[in-house]
Design a protein around this motif. Structure first.
Motif, short mmCIF file in Angstrom:
data_model
loop_
_atom_site.label_atom_id
_atom_site.label_comp_id
_atom_site.label_asym_id
_atom_site.label_seq_id
_atom_site.Cartn_x
_atom_site.Cartn_y
_atom_site.Cartn_z
N ALA A 1 29.24 21.04 49.86
CA ALA A 1 28.71 22.20 49.14
C ALA A 1 29.80 22.96 48.40
CB ALA A 1 28.00 23.14 50.12
N LEU A 2 29.38 23.62 47.35
CA LEU A 2 30.26 24.47 46.54
C LEU A 2 29.80 25.91 46.72
CD1 LEU A 2 32.59 23.84 44.52
CD2 LEU A 2 30.88 24.02 42.69
N CYS A 3 30.70 26.80 47.12
CA CYS A 3 30.37 28.22 47.27
C CYS A 3 30.97 28.96 46.08
CB CYS A 3 30.93 28.76 48.59
SG CYS A 3 30.27 30.38 49.07
N VAL A 4 30.13 29.47 45.19
CA VAL A 4 30.57 30.06 43.93
C VAL A 4 30.82 31.55 44.11
CG1 VAL A 4 30.06 30.38 41.48
CG2 VAL A 4 29.22 28.33 42.68
N VAL A 5 32.09 31.95 44.07
CA VAL A 5 32.49 33.35 44.26
C VAL A 5 32.66 34.00 42.89
CG1 VAL A 5 34.15 34.91 45.34
CG2 VAL A 5 33.68 32.67 46.37
N HIS A 6 31.81 34.96 42.57
CA HIS A 6 31.84 35.55 41.23
C HIS A 6 32.64 36.85 41.13
CE1 HIS A 6 28.22 37.41 43.10
NE2 HIS A 6 28.65 38.49 42.48
N GLU A 7 33.21 37.31 42.25
CA GLU A 7 34.03 38.52 42.22
C GLU A 7 35.18 38.38 43.21
OE1 GLU A 7 33.75 43.36 43.01
OE2 GLU A 7 31.92 42.17 43.00
N GLN A 8 36.34 38.07 42.71
CA GLN A 8 37.50 37.90 43.59
C GLN A 8 37.90 39.23 44.21
OE1 GLN A 8 40.78 35.36 42.43
NE2 GLN A 8 39.64 34.56 40.68
N GLY A 9 38.26 39.18 45.50
CA GLY A 9 38.67 40.39 46.21
C GLY A 9 37.53 41.09 46.92
N ASN A 10 36.29 40.65 46.69
CA ASN A 10 35.13 41.24 47.37
C ASN A 10 35.06 40.67 48.78
OD1 ASN A 10 32.44 41.71 48.35
ND2 ASN A 10 31.79 42.14 46.26
N VAL A 11 35.29 41.52 49.78
CA VAL A 11 35.36 41.03 51.16
C VAL A 11 34.03 40.43 51.62
CG1 VAL A 11 37.21 42.58 51.87
CG2 VAL A 11 34.84 43.36 52.05
N GLY A 12 32.93 40.99 51.13
CA GLY A 12 31.61 40.48 51.51
C GLY A 12 31.39 39.06 51.02
N HIS A 13 31.85 38.76 49.82
CA HIS A 13 31.70 37.41 49.27
C HIS A 13 32.52 36.40 50.08
CE1 HIS A 13 30.44 38.96 45.01
NE2 HIS A 13 29.62 39.32 45.98
N GLU A 14 33.72 36.79 50.43
CA GLU A 14 34.56 35.90 51.23
C GLU A 14 33.94 35.65 52.60
OE1 GLU A 14 37.10 34.30 50.15
OE2 GLU A 14 37.46 35.33 48.26
N LYS B 1 35.69 46.57 48.22
CA LYS B 1 37.16 46.52 48.31
C LYS B 1 37.58 47.75 49.09
CE LYS B 1 37.18 43.92 44.03
NZ LYS B 1 37.42 43.91 42.57
N PRO B 2 37.47 47.66 50.41
CA PRO B 2 37.56 48.84 51.28
C PRO B 2 38.85 49.64 51.19
CG PRO B 2 37.59 46.79 52.56
CD PRO B 2 37.20 46.43 51.18
N TYR C 1 36.01 29.89 42.35
CA TYR C 1 36.11 31.26 41.84
C TYR C 1 35.83 31.27 40.34
CZ TYR C 1 38.14 32.35 46.35
OH TYR C 1 38.32 32.52 47.70
N VAL C 2 34.89 32.15 39.95
CA VAL C 2 34.50 32.25 38.54
C VAL C 2 34.52 33.71 38.11
CG1 VAL C 2 33.05 30.18 38.67
CG2 VAL C 2 32.04 32.42 39.13
#
Length: 337
Positions: free
Chosen positions: A179-192, A119-120, A210-211
């Motif tokens: 496909a389902l892309c499971v994002v486990h940390e909202q706000g993490n730019v790398g995950h997005e 989260k830069p 989002y989980v």
């Protein structure tokens, strides 16, 4: 009298010879032991350099129980022993708290800092403060785009967009359609960036789910509910190794035929790949990220060396399948892959 003196001289010579042999034996044995110890220390990475014992601190955005960061730390600690570094580590998945931890190390006047920029914006001011204080900073894992702008020496990790694109290509090769892309940390730019990269190259459709990554039962339940609602999903992509097993359980509970794939590698993922429970994993070599971060900081302090020429030092991505996992399983089990 002559005979007595002659006898004494002979006896002295015999004793001297015996003592010399004994001392030579001790010297040879002691020398061999010392050499063996030196070789063993070198093999274990314990052959410390003679430079000052600097203190380097690493502060990451890791949440509790994330085994990925255990591997990063293993690499950093190994390099720290080799380079005669006092290594400190702290983490928080709360951006403001992560920044506060970095700030505390600046106040302690550490000799080098390693930080993540998941989260830069929350980290921008504190990284600038470190640079202004004359503390060299290296970023790892996340924040490649902001690293140089914020004043860091270099960034070590994978390009998350490229890694995502590799996943999209692999899903196409496997004939997947949704496909389902499971994002486990909202706000993490790398995950997005990972999910966006996969969507870019994937010929089918991909949806983000989002989980709450800090609650594994919730992760499993959320994936299971989505699969029960949409039977057309034929691939589930998790963004971290610890979540792959939850996805496998969710697929089984939902009665789905979806393939589970994941970013990152650990011992469980390697076994699951080998057993065919997972399709593929994207390895970014976290051990190497930790090791290189400490080593490059040491090189900068010792010799003003900077690797990368202003560009990120890439450690991934590498697509790992079941065939590859068998070769890497031993390394994964010892906590280095």
């Amino acid at each position: 009298m002559t005979r007595v003196r002659t006898g004494v001289r002979v006896l002295g010579a015999v004793l001297a010879a015996a003592l010399g042999v004994s001392l030579a034996g001790c010297s040879a044995t002691g020398g061999k032991r010392a050499e063996d110890a030196r070789k063993q220390a070198a093999a274990e990475g314990r052959a410390a350099v003679t430079t000052p014992r600097w203190t380097f601190a690493m502060v990451t955005h890791s949440g509790a129980g994330d085994t990925f960061w255990d591997i990063v730390q293993n690499g950093a600690k190994q390099a720290a022993v080799k380079d005669n570094i006092n290594f400190l580590y702290a983490n928080s998945d709360e951006a403001q708290q992560q920044a506060q931890l970095v700030d505390s190390y600046i106040d302690k006047k550490v000799d080098g800092l390693i930080v993540t920029l998941a989260k830069p914006e929350a980290m921008k001011a504190v990284v600038a403060k470190a640079v202004k204080a004359g503390i060299p900073v290296i970023t790892v894992n996340s924040g490649a785009e902001q690293s140089k702008v914020y004043g860091a020496l270099t960034h070590i990790g994978q390009d998350e967009t490229i890694a995502g694109e590799a996943v999209g290509d692999e899903l196409d090769e496997r004939g997947r359609k949704k496909a389902l892309c499971v994002v486990h940390e909202q706000g993490n730019v790398g995950h997005e960036q990972r999910c966006a990269g996969a969507k870019k190259t994937f010929g089918g459709t991909m949806e983000n789910l989002y989980v709450d990554g800090t609650n594994m039962p919730d992760v499993q339940a959320s994936i299971e509910a989505k699969l029960q609602t949409d039977k057309s999903i034929d691939a589930v992509v998790t963004l971290g190794a610890p979540f792959a097993d939850a996805a496998v359980q969710a697929v089984q509970s939902a009665g789905s035929e979806a393939e589970v794939d994941t970013f990152d590698l650990n011992a469980k993922v390697a076994t699951a790949l080998e057993d065919g429970k997972l399709g593929f994993a994207v390895d970014q070599q976290p051990y190497l990220q930790g090791y290189q971060a400490v080593d490059l900081l040491w090189l900068y302090r010792y010799n003003a060396d900077v690797l990368g020429g202003g560009r990120p030092v890439l450690t991934g991505p590498q697509i790992i399948t079941g065939a590859d996992a068998a070769k890497l399983k031993d390394f994964a089990e010892r906590g280095t892959r």
